[in-house]
Design a protein around this motif. Structure first.
Motif, PDB file in Angstrom:
ATOM      1  N   ILE A 185      19.990  15.372 -31.025  1.00 10.83           N
ATOM      2  CA  ILE A 185      19.757  14.940 -29.642  1.00 10.83           C
ATOM      3  C   ILE A 185      18.819  15.918 -28.944  1.00 10.83           C
ATOM      4  O   ILE A 185      17.884  15.511 -28.236  1.00 10.83           O
ATOM      5  N   VAL A 186      19.042  17.219 -29.132  1.00 10.46           N
ATOM      6  CA  VAL A 186      18.150  18.215 -28.526  1.00 10.46           C
ATOM      7  C   VAL A 186      16.732  18.063 -29.075  1.00 10.46           C
ATOM      8  O   VAL A 186      15.750  18.097 -28.327  1.00 10.46           O
ATOM      9  N   LEU A 187      16.598  17.899 -30.382  1.00  9.12           N
ATOM     10  CA  LEU A 187      15.277  17.691 -30.975  1.00  9.12           C
ATOM     11  C   LEU A 187      14.581  16.483 -30.367  1.00  9.12           C
ATOM     12  O   LEU A 187      13.373  16.522 -30.084  1.00  9.12           O
ATOM     13  N   ALA A 188      15.345  15.414 -30.132  1.00 11.67           N
ATOM     14  CA  ALA A 188      14.754  14.208 -29.553  1.00 11.67           C
ATOM     15  C   ALA A 188      14.421  14.396 -28.080  1.00 11.67           C
ATOM     16  O   ALA A 188      13.369  13.934 -27.605  1.00 11.67           O
ATOM     17  N   GLU A 189      15.310  15.044 -27.321  1.00  9.29           N
ATOM     18  CA  GLU A 189      15.034  15.282 -25.902  1.00  9.29           C
ATOM     19  C   GLU A 189      13.751  16.086 -25.723  1.00  9.29           C
ATOM     20  O   GLU A 189      12.998  15.870 -24.770  1.00  9.29           O
ATOM     21  N   LYS A 190      13.499  17.022 -26.629  1.00 13.81           N
ATOM     22  CA  LYS A 190      12.342  17.903 -26.513  1.00 13.81           C
ATOM     23  C   LYS A 190      11.156  17.442 -27.358  1.00 13.81           C
ATOM     24  O   LYS A 190      10.092  18.086 -27.333  1.00 13.81           O
ATOM     25  N   ALA A 191      11.336  16.358 -28.101  1.00 15.50           N
ATOM     26  CA  ALA A 191      10.276  15.824 -28.962  1.00 15.50           C
ATOM     27  C   ALA A 191       9.713  16.905 -29.884  1.00 15.50           C
ATOM     28  O   ALA A 191       8.501  17.082 -30.008  1.00 15.50           O
ATOM     29  N   ILE A 192      10.602  17.634 -30.539  1.00 21.17           N
ATOM     30  CA  ILE A 192      10.191  18.718 -31.436  1.00 21.17           C
ATOM     31  C   ILE A 192       9.917  18.138 -32.823  1.00 21.17           C
ATOM     32  O   ILE A 192      10.815  17.557 -33.442  1.00 21.17           O
ATOM     33  N   PRO A 193       8.716  18.294 -33.342  1.00 15.68           N
ATOM     34  CA  PRO A 193       8.430  17.802 -34.693  1.00 15.68           C
ATOM     35  C   PRO A 193       9.278  18.552 -35.719  1.00 15.68           C
ATOM     36  O   PRO A 193       9.459  19.768 -35.617  1.00 15.68           O
ATOM     37  N   HIS A 194       9.765  17.835 -36.709  1.00 15.02           N
ATOM     38  CA  HIS A 194      10.568  18.480 -37.741  1.00 15.02           C
ATOM     39  C   HIS A 194      10.627  17.614 -38.980  1.00 15.02           C
ATOM     40  O   HIS A 194      10.384  16.406 -38.921  1.00 15.02           O
TER      41      HIS A 194
ATOM     42  N   ASP B 109      28.473  14.675 -11.666  1.00 19.46           N
ATOM     43  CA  ASP B 109      28.136  13.579 -12.564  1.00 19.46           C
ATOM     44  C   ASP B 109      28.121  14.010 -14.021  1.00 19.46           C
ATOM     45  O   ASP B 109      28.251  13.171 -14.913  1.00 19.46           O
ATOM     46  N   TRP B 110      27.931  15.338 -14.253  1.00 18.34           N
ATOM     47  CA  TRP B 110      27.795  15.838 -15.611  1.00 18.34           C
ATOM     48  C   TRP B 110      28.805  16.947 -15.859  1.00 18.34           C
ATOM     49  O   TRP B 110      29.417  17.455 -14.924  1.00 18.34           O
ATOM     50  N   LEU B 111      28.980  17.333 -17.093  1.00 16.60           N
ATOM     51  CA  LEU B 111      30.068  18.235 -17.451  1.00 16.60           C
ATOM     52  C   LEU B 111      29.858  19.669 -17.000  1.00 16.60           C
ATOM     53  O   LEU B 111      30.823  20.406 -16.830  1.00 16.60           O
ATOM     54  N   ALA B 112      28.614  20.080 -16.821  1.00 14.16           N
ATOM     55  CA  ALA B 112      28.343  21.452 -16.393  1.00 14.16           C
ATOM     56  C   ALA B 112      27.392  21.442 -15.205  1.00 14.16           C
ATOM     57  O   ALA B 112      26.294  21.991 -15.263  1.00 14.16           O
ATOM     58  N   GLY B 113      27.827  20.776 -14.138  1.00 12.40           N
ATOM     59  CA  GLY B 113      27.029  20.783 -12.925  1.00 12.40           C
ATOM     60  C   GLY B 113      26.409  19.439 -12.593  1.00 12.40           C
ATOM     61  O   GLY B 113      26.751  18.411 -13.186  1.00 12.40           O
ATOM     62  N   PRO B 114      25.463  19.449 -11.667  1.00 16.45           N
ATOM     63  CA  PRO B 114      24.893  18.195 -11.174  1.00 16.45           C
ATOM     64  C   PRO B 114      23.823  17.597 -12.075  1.00 16.45           C
ATOM     65  O   PRO B 114      23.310  16.510 -11.777  1.00 16.45           O
ATOM     66  N   GLU B 115      23.447  18.280 -13.159  1.00 15.01           N
ATOM     67  CA  GLU B 115      22.386  17.787 -14.025  1.00 15.01           C
ATOM     68  C   GLU B 115      22.861  17.681 -15.476  1.00 15.01           C
ATOM     69  O   GLU B 115      23.691  18.470 -15.932  1.00 15.01           O
ATOM     70  N   TYR B 116      22.311  16.712 -16.165  1.00 17.87           N
ATOM     71  CA  TYR B 116      22.527  16.565 -17.612  1.00 17.87           C
ATOM     72  C   TYR B 116      22.110  17.853 -18.311  1.00 17.87           C
ATOM     73  O   TYR B 116      21.088  18.454 -17.975  1.00 17.87           O
ATOM     74  N   SER B 117      22.924  18.298 -19.270  1.00 17.42           N
ATOM     75  CA  SER B 117      22.630  19.585 -19.903  1.00 17.42           C
ATOM     76  C   SER B 117      23.169  19.634 -21.332  1.00 17.42           C
ATOM     77  O   SER B 117      23.722  18.652 -21.847  1.00 17.42           O
ATOM     78  N   LEU B 118      23.031  20.812 -21.936  1.00 20.22           N
ATOM     79  CA  LEU B 118      23.574  21.018 -23.278  1.00 20.22           C
ATOM     80  C   LEU B 118      25.073  20.751 -23.336  1.00 20.22           C
ATOM     81  O   LEU B 118      25.593  20.382 -24.396  1.00 20.22           O
TER      82      LEU B 118
ATOM     83  N   PRO C 104      11.754  19.854 -22.091  1.00 16.30           N
ATOM     84  CA  PRO C 104      12.404  20.085 -20.800  1.00 16.30           C
ATOM     85  C   PRO C 104      13.618  21.003 -20.969  1.00 16.30           C
ATOM     86  O   PRO C 104      14.268  20.980 -22.020  1.00 16.30           O
ATOM     87  N   PRO C 105      13.928  21.803 -19.950  1.00 15.50           N
ATOM     88  CA  PRO C 105      15.086  22.707 -20.058  1.00 15.50           C
ATOM     89  C   PRO C 105      16.392  21.927 -20.078  1.00 15.50           C
ATOM     90  O   PRO C 105      16.565  20.970 -19.330  1.00 15.50           O
ATOM     91  N   LEU C 106      17.300  22.359 -20.945  1.00 12.72           N
ATOM     92  CA  LEU C 106      18.592  21.676 -21.067  1.00 12.72           C
ATOM     93  C   LEU C 106      19.777  22.587 -20.746  1.00 12.72           C
ATOM     94  O   LEU C 106      20.894  22.101 -20.622  1.00 12.72           O
ATOM     95  N   MET C 107      19.537  23.869 -20.631  1.00 11.75           N
ATOM     96  CA  MET C 107      20.590  24.793 -20.216  1.00 11.75           C
ATOM     97  C   MET C 107      20.639  24.793 -18.690  1.00 11.75           C
ATOM     98  O   MET C 107      19.595  24.839 -18.033  1.00 11.75           O
ATOM     99  N   PRO C 108      21.836  24.710 -18.085  1.00  8.80           N
ATOM    100  CA  PRO C 108      21.904  24.752 -16.620  1.00  8.80           C
ATOM    101  C   PRO C 108      21.194  25.982 -16.063  1.00  8.80           C
ATOM    102  O   PRO C 108      21.241  27.066 -16.659  1.00  8.80           O
ATOM    103  N   LYS C 109      20.554  25.816 -14.915  1.00  9.89           N
ATOM    104  CA  LYS C 109      19.825  26.932 -14.301  1.00  9.89           C
ATOM    105  C   LYS C 109      20.781  27.941 -13.668  1.00  9.89           C
ATOM    106  O   LYS C 109      20.575  29.141 -13.766  1.00  9.89           O
TER     107      LYS C 109
END
Length: 290
Positions: A44-53, A209-218, A106-111
């Motif tokens: 999922i992280v690879l897809a969110e960030k479009a990392i070639p692999h 709305d999300w498990l670790a704050g107001p934004e979708y994250s890891l 895009p960043p996925l760790m909460p700020k």
């Protein structure tokens, strides 16, 4: 900030960007299995960030993770593993945080520092308690022991496979999963652990709305494979009285990255096995919930 310190930081930033660009050019190897919940997190992280692999499929049901070739990659004999520019990273929660650091957009760790700590709490709960033994116990007792038994079709093969598993806790869980049934004490314990986990999710989602704050994250990526697996096993009734859980699941699984990483790569035979055996097991699981 001292100008020299600022110059050093600017130089480190440039080096970091150069390293990321170089890594992207060389590519990445991901050792995985399509129906591994830990692999889902990484994919999922690879897809969110479009990392070639590049993908190396490891046939868990055939014991490929325990062969000398794979043990040379990861002596623990588990997936996922990534090799990025010749450097090997193991453990799914560490891999996902590594990917967020190495490929920051895009960043996925909460700020916020507090929400970052909450994400790490979810990751630790998953890693320390939910994976071994609970999701492994539920998955194997209900469904996966059938897939594995096609390869381990004699008592001798099964025993040799179990003895080859590194790690006492993993070995104990796998042995019990082959020997226990849906009405076993093992299953009762795992269902109870999930009830506690789902209740904690519900409480977190009552605040945001999300498990670790107001934004979708890891944090959401860490957890969703462990709920999606229950859904595939026809155990959605476990949160029937908690609509926030289903709403959260719908939102996470409707993201394009989830479709790319999990839905589009699912193994039809494994999904069919989970669904059919899960339907048979649900009445027993439902009685354990009471």
């Amino acid at each position: 900030m001292d100008p020299a310190d600022q110059a050093d930081r600017d130089s480190e930033d440039r080096q970091g960007r150069s390293e990321q660009a170089r890594t992207r050019m060389m590519g990445m190897i991901v050792y995985e299995h399509a129906e591994s919940v830990c692999c889902h997190k990484v994919r999922i992280v690879l897809a969110e960030k479009a990392i070639p692999h590049q993908v190396r499929n490891i046939a868990l049901e055939a014991g490929e993770q325990l062969t000398p070739a794979f043990l040379a990659v990861n002596p623990k004999g588990v997936v996922p593993v990534i090799v990025d520019e010749g450097r090997t990273i193991t453990e799914s929660s560490i891999i996902t945080e590594y990917l967020d650091d190495a490929y920051p957009q895009p960043p996925l760790m909460p700020k916020d520092a507090y929400w970052r700590s909450r994400r790490r709490n979810w990751a630790r709960w998953i890693d320390d308690e939910m994976h071994i033994p609970h999701i492994a116990t539920i998955s194997f007792i209900i469904a996966f022991n059938q897939a594995f038994r096609k390869q381990l079709d004699t008592k001798e093969k099964l025993e040799a496979y179990l003895e080859s598993i590194p790690g006492a806790a993993h070995k104990d869980t796998m042995r019990a999963s082959f020997e226990s049934g849906p009405d076993s004490e093992r299953m009762r314990t795992s269902i109870g652990a999930y009830q506690k986990f789902i209740a904690a999710m519900d409480e977190a989602l009552s605040e945001n709305d999300w498990l670790a704050g107001p934004e979708y994250s890891l944090a959401d990526i860490d957890v969703v494979p462990y709920i999606w697996r229950l859904r595939n096993l026809q155990l959605s009734g476990m949160w029937a009285d908690r609509p926030r859980i289903q709403d959260w699941l719908d939102r996470v699984t409707s993201r394009p990255a989830f479709k790319t990483a999990v839905i589009d790569t699912a193994l039809p035979s494994w999904i069919e096995l989970m669904e059919s055996t899960g339907r048979e097991a649900w009445p027993t699981i439902k009685s354990l919930l009471r």
